[in-house]
Design a protein around this motif. Structure first.
Motif, short mmCIF file in Angstrom:
data_model
loop_
_atom_site.label_atom_id
_atom_site.label_comp_id
_atom_site.label_asym_id
_atom_site.label_seq_id
_atom_site.Cartn_x
_atom_site.Cartn_y
_atom_site.Cartn_z
N PRO A 1 0.75 -1.15 0.01
CA PRO A 1 -0.06 -0.13 0.11
C PRO A 1 0.86 1.18 -0.15
N GLU A 2 1.91 1.21 0.67
CA GLU A 2 3.04 2.32 0.73
C GLU A 2 3.34 2.73 -0.62
N ARG A 3 3.54 1.95 -1.46
CA ARG A 3 3.95 2.21 -2.89
C ARG A 3 2.73 2.84 -3.91
N LEU A 4 1.50 3.08 -3.22
CA LEU A 4 0.63 3.85 -4.01
C LEU A 4 0.49 5.03 -3.33
N SER A 5 1.30 6.07 -3.80
CA SER A 5 1.41 7.02 -3.08
C SER A 5 0.82 8.57 -3.89
N PHE A 6 0.57 9.46 -2.95
CA PHE A 6 -0.18 10.64 -3.54
C PHE A 6 1.12 11.85 -3.02
N ALA A 7 1.32 12.69 -3.93
CA ALA A 7 2.58 13.81 -3.63
C ALA A 7 2.23 14.90 -4.65
N ALA A 8 2.59 15.69 -4.21
CA ALA A 8 2.41 17.31 -4.79
C ALA A 8 3.62 17.42 -5.97
N SER A 9 3.64 17.88 -6.94
CA SER A 9 4.90 17.92 -7.86
C SER A 9 4.64 19.48 -8.48
N PRO A 10 5.72 20.14 -8.30
CA PRO A 10 5.67 21.73 -8.71
C PRO A 10 5.82 21.33 -10.14
N LEU A 11 6.66 20.66 -10.89
CA LEU A 11 6.75 20.59 -11.99
C LEU A 11 5.54 20.28 -12.86
N ALA A 12 4.64 19.21 -12.28
CA ALA A 12 3.48 18.83 -12.73
C ALA A 12 2.40 19.61 -12.90
N GLU A 13 2.67 20.82 -11.79
CA GLU A 13 1.48 21.58 -11.68
C GLU A 13 1.76 22.70 -12.58
N LEU A 14 3.10 23.17 -12.78
CA LEU A 14 3.48 24.26 -13.58
C LEU A 14 3.15 23.68 -15.02
N THR A 15 3.39 22.58 -15.33
CA THR A 15 3.23 22.08 -16.85
C THR A 15 1.36 22.14 -17.24
N ALA A 16 0.77 21.79 -16.22
CA ALA A 16 -0.65 21.77 -15.91
C ALA A 16 -1.04 23.45 -16.41
N MET A 17 -0.34 24.22 -15.63
CA MET A 17 -0.68 25.74 -15.84
C MET A 17 -0.14 26.20 -17.21
N LEU A 18 0.71 25.61 -17.93
CA LEU A 18 1.26 25.86 -19.01
C LEU A 18 0.13 25.63 -20.37
N HIS A 19 -0.44 24.33 -20.09
CA HIS A 19 -1.50 23.57 -20.79
C HIS A 19 -2.51 24.68 -21.02
N VAL A 20 -2.89 25.16 -19.81
CA VAL A 20 -4.15 26.13 -19.69
C VAL A 20 -3.76 27.38 -20.73
N LEU A 21 -2.53 27.80 -20.61
CA LEU A 21 -1.98 28.93 -21.54
C LEU A 21 -1.96 28.37 -22.84
N ALA A 22 -1.87 27.29 -23.34
CA ALA A 22 -1.73 26.74 -24.82
C ALA A 22 -2.76 26.50 -25.05
N ALA A 23 -3.89 25.91 -24.41
CA ALA A 23 -5.18 25.53 -24.86
C ALA A 23 -6.43 25.91 -23.79
#
Length: 361
Positions: A12-34
């Motif tokens: 179970p500990e290998r099914l992890s939830f974590a925040a990622s600055p890079l993933a969030e930044l590229t989600a923001m970049l997707h919003v700007l692109a689309a």
């Protein structure tokens, strides 16, 4: 259309939830692109675009294929770090073949299967096929692919610097507030898993993520019929404030499966005549046409690209596209000798937020 992730025997500990600055930044970049994918963020996107320095805006446009229609694998960390700089350092450790293949998949709008075999960095035939595919996507994509294959180190350095500048321009100021929302969601998932089990925790990620009856596979509703294994690695779940309505899944041989899911919901609404609704619903009732519009939701495609993607003949695709166009769900635009078809997101949104979210998932 399901991605199967084998989790049999995974602790179970290998099914992890974590925040990622890079993933969030590229989600923001997707919003700007689309921005048409994210009407609820229109004001934010307009404000950021207005404030961007011209040089940074140009940099984003030349590399936007890395995050516009789909996400390059290396932009969604399997093992998130605390800072954007650390995650950019991890990208530097990716070898050139893996980096270039991932970048070409998103730039050319192709599946990973297209890039199996010899590396386009070393094989002239593979290089030519990649450039032909990029050319069909457009002149900017072709130019980016040419630069990437000619000077991968130079392109990698430029993309890293672009992401770093985005941090300074708008991301660093927003990230502290975003982390509070992400941390709250991660605590919620952890609490659900402890109190109710993995199934309810996955259900809270998205209606498109479920656990099979045996509890040995995670099922993800995505535009693919594929399977991967989390044995020996685990699965990473990354929450996103800017990701709605997308559910991004990244997996490849030897890579830890990673999913980015939205924690904030938006809504769309609208009214059209009943006759139009009936025509559009009938157009979407065919499973092939539903697959085509989910593909077109990620960006314009030619008839030939759609035929290759789904194992159809160009005439078959043309007949389905003609019906979708009559229903007002698909538009077309000629670019040189190619005709690109695209999903009309505004028209699709009038059929309901659930349909739009499913198409864009």
């Amino acid at each position: 259309m399901t991605l199967h992730i084998d989790i049999a025997g995974v602790p179970p500990e290998r099914l992890s939830f974590a925040a990622s600055p890079l993933a969030e930044l590229t989600a923001m970049l997707h919003v700007l692109a689309a921005p048409d994918h994210h009407p609820h963020l229109a004001a934010w996107a307009a404000g950021v675009r207005t404030a961007l320095r011209p040089e940074l805006a140009e940099r984003l446009q030349e590399a936007e294929f890395l995050w516009r229609s789909s996400r390059a694998d290396f932009l969604l960390p399997a093992r998130p770090r605390a800072t954007l700089a650390e995650e950019l350092d991890d990208i530097d450790e990716v070898d050139d073949d893996a980096y270039v293949t991932s970048a070409l998949i998103t730039t050319c709008g192709s599946s990973r299967l297209f890039f199996t075999g010899p590396s386009p960095l070393a094989d002239a035939g593979a290089r030519e096929r990649a450039l032909d595919r990029a050319q069909a996507r457009g002149t900017v994509q072709e130019a980016f692919a040419e630069r990437l294959l000619k000077d991968p180190a130079g392109v990698r350095a430029r993309v890293r610097e672009t992401l770093r500048q985005c941090g300074e321009a708008f991301f660093d100021a927003a990230w502290p507030g975003i982390t509070a929302q992400l941390a709250a969601d991660i605590r919620l998932k952890a609490d659900l898993r402890v109190r109710q089990g993995l199934g309810p925790a996955l259900a809270s990620v998205s209606a498109a993520v479920t656990l099979d009856h045996d509890g040995e596979r995670i099922l993800v509703d995505k535009l693919q019929d594929n399977a991967t294994s989390a044995r020996g690695s685990g699965v990473t779940f990354i929450p996103s404030v800017f990701g709605h309505p997308h559910l991004v899944a990244v997996h490849s041989p030897g890579r830890r499966p990673t999913l980015q899911y939205p924690v904030a919901a938006g809504s769309t609404s609208g009214q059209v005549p009943l006759e139009t609704v009936q025509l559009r619903v009938e157009a979407l009732a065919h499973p092939v046409r539903l697959r085509l519009i989910r593909t077109l939701a990620r960006g314009p495609h030619t008839t030939g690209e759609l035929a290759d993607a789904w194992g159809l003949t160009p005439p078959e695709v043309s007949r389905h596209l003609a019906l979708l166009r009559r229903a007002g769900l698909v538009t077309s635009r000629r670019r040189g000798r190619y005709v690109h078809y695209a999903l009309d997101l505004t028209a699709t949104a009038t059929l309901g937020a659930d349909l739009l979210a499913a198409v864009l998932r």
